[in-house]
Design a protein around this motif. Structure first.
Motif, PDB file in Angstrom:
ATOM      1  N   ASP A 126       3.632 114.456  -7.641  1.00  0.00           N
ATOM      2  CA  ASP A 126       4.036 113.043  -7.677  1.00  0.00           C
ATOM      3  C   ASP A 126       4.553 112.618  -9.039  1.00  0.00           C
ATOM      4  O   ASP A 126       4.773 111.437  -9.289  1.00  0.00           O
ATOM      5  N   ARG A 129      10.446 111.561  -9.636  1.00  0.00           N
ATOM      6  CA  ARG A 129      11.104 110.896  -8.513  1.00  0.00           C
ATOM      7  C   ARG A 129      12.057 111.868  -7.809  1.00  0.00           C
ATOM      8  O   ARG A 129      12.515 112.850  -8.392  1.00  0.00           O
ATOM      9  N   GLY A 245       7.488 106.998 -11.725  1.00  0.00           N
ATOM     10  CA  GLY A 245       6.968 106.362 -10.520  1.00  0.00           C
ATOM     11  C   GLY A 245       5.467 106.229 -10.470  1.00  0.00           C
ATOM     12  O   GLY A 245       4.866 106.235  -9.393  1.00  0.00           O
TER      13      GLY A 245
END
Length: 313
Positions: A126, A129, A245
């Motif tokens: 994660d 992006r 993000g």
């Protein structure tokens, strides 16, 4: 992440961090109540061009004094000894990434690729992006690594690992008793004379690390330049949130050269949008020394992180 590892282990663990200022050494032992710092010291460099061999006598003397012959040693490279790059991972199985990445970064590194010792660790899925798989690449000169291996061997310590500052400091964050911050993320600011760094960790993973210049002389009575420091930290946090993000970290901890609790003042805390704390080293690991020096403890925080490295890390 490691360039070298042995299987030997002892009761005491010695952490060593190399830097321009000298070498910081921490001896971490175990007592009935848990881990304790048995000794911490900074062996100062004797001039700007002091090589690692100039510390040999002092380190050997420390090993003899504390009966550390064959003790496990985890060593942290100086920032000048390696490059840390974040690049897109090649589309190969994880086991083949290290070899595949060598040729991808050959034009990005200052060391000729044939002379480079290289290791990698993946950014969490994660952390980027667009679903791109990203990898951190650590590059050092093989000759420098050999020099360090010989240095530790001549000191009669047992070299267990060679690591980088960012991962040694990760071990410090894992010891912080803030479960919410472990989940949501911890930012760690480390400051020295003229330089600073911001690293962001979450659940034991390094997401972001950034260095910057700062007008701080490192003296006992020198105040932190609040405005410029807050600006650099905010830039890092903005990148972490917008480009990677991620949600804002739960807390930020400040440590470094002559960084005392009073320097992490209300003005700095008001200037940043998250909880700001001074990193109290003695609260992490108690010291067995009769009069522990907080100034030395702050200079030795990287070496302490090296001591806290788990065998499986």
């Amino acid at each position: 992440m490691q360039f070298f590892k042995s299987r030997l282990a002892g009761k005491a663990v010695v952490g060593i961090e190399l830097s321009r200022a000298g070498i910081a050494v921490v001896v971490l032992g175990r007592e009935a109540g848990g881990k304790v710092i048995q000794a911490s010291t900074l062996i100062a460099a004797q001039g700007q061009n002091s090589g690692i061999a100039s510390f040999q006598s002092d380190l050997s003397e420390l090993v003899e004094k504390h009966q550390l012959k064959a003790a496990k040693c985890n060593l942290v490279l100086a920032k000048e000894d390696y490059q840390l790059l974040l690049v897109e991972a090649p589309d190969v199985p994880d086991a083949e990434i290290k070899e595949a990445i060598r040729w991808r970064v050959k034009d990005l590194i200052s060391t000729p690729v044939e002379q480079a010792a290289l290791d990698v660790f993946l950014l969490p899925d994660d952390g980027a992006r667009g679903g791109k798989k990203m990898v951190y690449v650590v590059v050092a000169d093989k000759a420098r690594i050999k020099e360090i291996v010989d240095f530790v061997a001549h000191s009669q310590l047992s070299l267990n690992s060679i690591d980088i500052v960012e991962l040694a400091m990760r071990n410090i964050t894992l010891a912080l008793p803030d479960e919410a911050a472990q989940v949501r993320g911890i930012a760690l600011v480390r400051i020295g004379e003229g330089v600073g760094s911001v690293s962001v960790y979450r659940q034991g993973n390094l997401y972001l690390s950034r260095q910057f210049q700062i007008q701080y002389s490192g003296g006992l009575l020198d105040d932190l330049p609040v405005d410029s420091l807050a600006l650099e930290v905010q830039r890092s946090l903005d990148y972490y949130e917008r480009q990677m993000g991620q949600a804002q970290p739960a807390a930020l901890y400040v440590c470094g050269e002559n960084i005392s609790e009073d320097k992490v003042n209300d003005e700095l805390k008001r200037a940043l949008p998250l909880t700001v704390n001074w990193l109290d080293v003695s609260a992490l690991v108690p010291s067995a020394e009769e009069e522990p020096d907080e100034g030395i403890a702050q200079l030795c925080v990287g070496a302490l992180g090296a001591c806290m490295r788990e065998a499986s890390a």
